[in-house]
Scaffold this motif. Structure first.
Motif, PDB file in Angstrom:
ATOM      1  N   PRO A   1      42.561  30.774  38.555  1.00  0.00           N
ATOM      2  CA  PRO A   1      41.582  31.812  38.208  1.00  0.00           C
ATOM      3  C   PRO A   1      42.071  32.698  37.075  1.00  0.00           C
ATOM      4  O   PRO A   1      43.284  32.889  36.892  1.00  0.00           O
ATOM      5  N   LEU A   2      41.124  33.228  36.325  1.00  0.00           N
ATOM      6  CA  LEU A   2      41.476  34.154  35.256  1.00  0.00           C
ATOM      7  C   LEU A   2      41.892  35.492  35.855  1.00  0.00           C
ATOM      8  O   LEU A   2      41.223  36.026  36.745  1.00  0.00           O
ATOM      9  N   ASP A   3      42.988  36.021  35.376  1.00  0.00           N
ATOM     10  CA  ASP A   3      43.491  37.321  35.822  1.00  0.00           C
ATOM     11  C   ASP A   3      42.839  38.393  34.961  1.00  0.00           C
ATOM     12  O   ASP A   3      43.369  38.794  33.927  1.00  0.00           O
ATOM     13  N   LEU A   4      41.673  38.846  35.388  1.00  0.00           N
ATOM     14  CA  LEU A   4      40.879  39.757  34.577  1.00  0.00           C
ATOM     15  C   LEU A   4      41.504  41.144  34.490  1.00  0.00           C
ATOM     16  O   LEU A   4      42.140  41.625  35.435  1.00  0.00           O
ATOM     17  N   VAL A   5      41.286  41.775  33.339  1.00  0.00           N
ATOM     18  CA  VAL A   5      41.779  43.131  33.095  1.00  0.00           C
ATOM     19  C   VAL A   5      40.816  44.128  33.723  1.00  0.00           C
ATOM     20  O   VAL A   5      39.592  44.036  33.539  1.00  0.00           O
ATOM     21  N   HIS A   6      41.348  45.086  34.468  1.00  0.00           N
ATOM     22  CA  HIS A   6      40.534  46.125  35.098  1.00  0.00           C
ATOM     23  C   HIS A   6      41.157  47.483  34.810  1.00  0.00           C
ATOM     24  O   HIS A   6      42.216  47.813  35.333  1.00  0.00           O
ATOM     25  N   THR A   7      40.507  48.271  33.959  1.00  0.00           N
ATOM     26  CA  THR A   7      40.931  49.641  33.688  1.00  0.00           C
ATOM     27  C   THR A   7      39.691  50.529  33.777  1.00  0.00           C
ATOM     28  O   THR A   7      38.609  50.078  34.166  1.00  0.00           O
ATOM     29  N   ASP A   8      39.842  51.780  33.379  1.00  0.00           N
ATOM     30  CA  ASP A   8      38.691  52.687  33.381  1.00  0.00           C
ATOM     31  C   ASP A   8      37.838  52.535  32.127  1.00  0.00           C
ATOM     32  O   ASP A   8      36.777  53.160  32.031  1.00  0.00           O
ATOM     33  N   ASP A   9      38.298  51.752  31.163  1.00  0.00           N
ATOM     34  CA  ASP A   9      37.577  51.551  29.909  1.00  0.00           C
ATOM     35  C   ASP A   9      36.822  50.225  29.990  1.00  0.00           C
ATOM     36  O   ASP A   9      37.387  49.162  29.728  1.00  0.00           O
ATOM     37  N   GLN A  10      35.554  50.287  30.335  1.00  0.00           N
ATOM     38  CA  GLN A  10      34.784  49.061  30.570  1.00  0.00           C
ATOM     39  C   GLN A  10      34.656  48.220  29.312  1.00  0.00           C
ATOM     40  O   GLN A  10      34.760  46.986  29.370  1.00  0.00           O
ATOM     41  N   GLU A  11      34.429  48.852  28.164  1.00  0.00           N
ATOM     42  CA  GLU A  11      34.263  48.088  26.927  1.00  0.00           C
ATOM     43  C   GLU A  11      35.567  47.409  26.522  1.00  0.00           C
ATOM     44  O   GLU A  11      35.562  46.245  26.098  1.00  0.00           O
ATOM     45  N   HIS A  12      36.676  48.106  26.673  1.00  0.00           N
ATOM     46  CA  HIS A  12      37.980  47.488  26.390  1.00  0.00           C
ATOM     47  C   HIS A  12      38.199  46.292  27.298  1.00  0.00           C
ATOM     48  O   HIS A  12      38.647  45.225  26.850  1.00  0.00           O
ATOM     49  N   ASP A  13      37.901  46.460  28.581  1.00  0.00           N
ATOM     50  CA  ASP A  13      38.087  45.367  29.533  1.00  0.00           C
ATOM     51  C   ASP A  13      37.210  44.180  29.172  1.00  0.00           C
ATOM     52  O   ASP A  13      37.634  43.017  29.258  1.00  0.00           O
ATOM     53  N   LEU A  14      35.974  44.469  28.767  1.00  0.00           N
ATOM     54  CA  LEU A  14      35.045  43.393  28.437  1.00  0.00           C
ATOM     55  C   LEU A  14      35.585  42.535  27.295  1.00  0.00           C
ATOM     56  O   LEU A  14      35.589  41.302  27.361  1.00  0.00           O
ATOM     57  N   LEU A  15      36.066  43.186  26.245  1.00  0.00           N
ATOM     58  CA  LEU A  15      36.577  42.444  25.090  1.00  0.00           C
ATOM     59  C   LEU A  15      37.868  41.705  25.427  1.00  0.00           C
ATOM     60  O   LEU A  15      38.065  40.565  25.005  1.00  0.00           O
ATOM     61  N   ALA A  16      38.738  42.354  26.199  1.00  0.00           N
ATOM     62  CA  ALA A  16      39.998  41.706  26.576  1.00  0.00           C
ATOM     63  C   ALA A  16      39.731  40.487  27.456  1.00  0.00           C
ATOM     64  O   ALA A  16      40.351  39.429  27.286  1.00  0.00           O
ATOM     65  N   ASN A  17      38.807  40.622  28.380  1.00  0.00           N
ATOM     66  CA  ASN A  17      38.500  39.503  29.274  1.00  0.00           C
ATOM     67  C   ASN A  17      37.754  38.388  28.552  1.00  0.00           C
ATOM     68  O   ASN A  17      37.917  37.209  28.884  1.00  0.00           O
ATOM     69  N   LEU A  18      36.951  38.757  27.550  1.00  0.00           N
ATOM     70  CA  LEU A  18      36.270  37.727  26.770  1.00  0.00           C
ATOM     71  C   LEU A  18      37.283  36.897  25.975  1.00  0.00           C
ATOM     72  O   LEU A  18      37.082  35.705  25.755  1.00  0.00           O
ATOM     73  N   GLU A  19      38.375  37.530  25.571  1.00  0.00           N
ATOM     74  CA  GLU A  19      39.458  36.773  24.934  1.00  0.00           C
ATOM     75  C   GLU A  19      40.028  35.740  25.905  1.00  0.00           C
ATOM     76  O   GLU A  19      40.298  34.597  25.526  1.00  0.00           O
ATOM     77  N   LEU A  20      40.208  36.128  27.166  1.00  0.00           N
ATOM     78  CA  LEU A  20      40.707  35.176  28.168  1.00  0.00           C
ATOM     79  C   LEU A  20      39.730  34.018  28.350  1.00  0.00           C
ATOM     80  O   LEU A  20      40.139  32.858  28.468  1.00  0.00           O
ATOM     81  N   VAL A  21      38.441  34.351  28.385  1.00  0.00           N
ATOM     82  CA  VAL A  21      37.423  33.313  28.526  1.00  0.00           C
ATOM     83  C   VAL A  21      37.451  32.362  27.337  1.00  0.00           C
ATOM     84  O   VAL A  21      37.398  31.135  27.497  1.00  0.00           O
TER      85      VAL A  21
END
Length: 315
Positions: free
Chosen positions: A242-262
């Protein structure tokens, strides 16, 4: 002849034409479409240029012809799926890494299987339902509606639920994941406009954000998996960690970081066999050369039409 009538005729022919001859005809038809459909051929060649910029034009041409053959075989398998014995269907699919699915289901928060349009995606998506698991696949709406309805009937033939892409599918998806079901999505092409730019292979492309948004909202495991054909009839399914998704208080940052994983996960899938990446539309078309570099590299938010409504799309 329309695609709908071609599929209906193909479904009738599966009753009398031996499978070996059917797959041979798929090769002939695939090569014919490759030769006489210049717009789709240019799109596939451009996609392959991004996948392997250093590969020769001869290599890309050969792989592009294989893409068309794969696409035709996929339609053929879809129309003949109702004639294949359900136990026989399991025998035609080899699975590696199923332990990752079992571990994800043990969390009791649902599973989102992220894949690419690689190999025999439509038929292999039936596998969880064959094991008695509750599963659904989200598909792109196509025109005309009669063709879309027919494709949905084919895809649901063995018990997998088919959900049309769009906001109306979100309640059903959330209920499925709350019941610890399995949702299958393809993340390699944006068909809804709910996307972000991310570097994909050698250039920016828009990839859908729906799977990431769903995983963040529900806590479901985002599990990369793909399939390739070992032969016309047999397919291999590979389930990764499974992808180890990033979870912080910055939703937009997390979205872009996780899209890189995808994006990295999708690249690994497609590199397995680019000639089986059955996408006939240009993936990089919406990433204009005039796109600001910072946005193209994912360092600032990219605008998405209509906000960030949850979408999870495949076809």
């Amino acid at each position: 002849m329309s695609l709908l009538w071609a599929l209906r005729i193909g479904a009738l022919l599966t009753l009398i034409v031996p499978a070996r001859l059917g797959y041979w005809l798929c090769r002939v038809i695939g090569i014919a479409v490759f030769l006489f459909h210049p717009r789709a051929r240019r799109a596939v060649l451009d996609n392959l240029r991004h996948v392997c910029p250093r590969c020769s034009r001869l290599w890309r041409t050969h792989q592009a012809a294989r893409v068309f053959i794969t696409a035709v075989m996929n339609y053929y398998d879809l129309v003949r799926i109702r004639t294949v014995d359900r136990h026989r269907l399991r025998e035609l699919i080899e699975v590696r890494g199923w332990n990752h699915v079992e571990a994800a289901l043990a969390r009791q928060q649902g599973v989102i299987v992220l894949s690419a349009h690689l190999g025999n995606f439509n038929v292999v998506a039936q596998y969880p339902a064959e094991l008695g698991l509750e599963a659904a696949i989200v598909v792109e709406r196509v025109q005309p509606p009669s063709l879309f309805a027919y494709l949905c009937r084919l895809r649901s033939a063995t018990g997998v639920r088919v959900l049309p892409s769009g906001p109306e599918a979100v309640p059903a998806i959330l209920r499925l994941l709350r019941r610890n079901g399995i949702l299958l999505v393809a993340g390699d092409r944006d068909v809804t406009g709910h996307s972000r730019l991310v570097r994909f292979f050698d250039a920016p492309a828009r990839l859908p954000i729906g799977p990431i948004m769903l995983a963040r909202r529900t806590g479901a495991t985002l599990l990369p998996a793909y399939t390739i054909r070992l032969s016309p009839r047999r397919s291999l399914v590979v389930v990764d960690r499974p992808l180890d998704l990033v979870h912080t208080d910055d939703q937009e940052h997390d979205l872009l970081a996780n899209l890189e994983l995808v994006a990295r996960a999708l690249e690994r899938m497609i590199r397995t066999d680019p000639g089986q990446w059955a996408v006939l539309q240009p993936v990089w078309a919406d990433a204009s050369p005039r796109t600001p570099l910072a946005e193209a590299l994912g360092t600032v938010p990219a605008s998405a039409p209509g906000g960030t409504t949850l979408q999870a799309t495949s076809d």
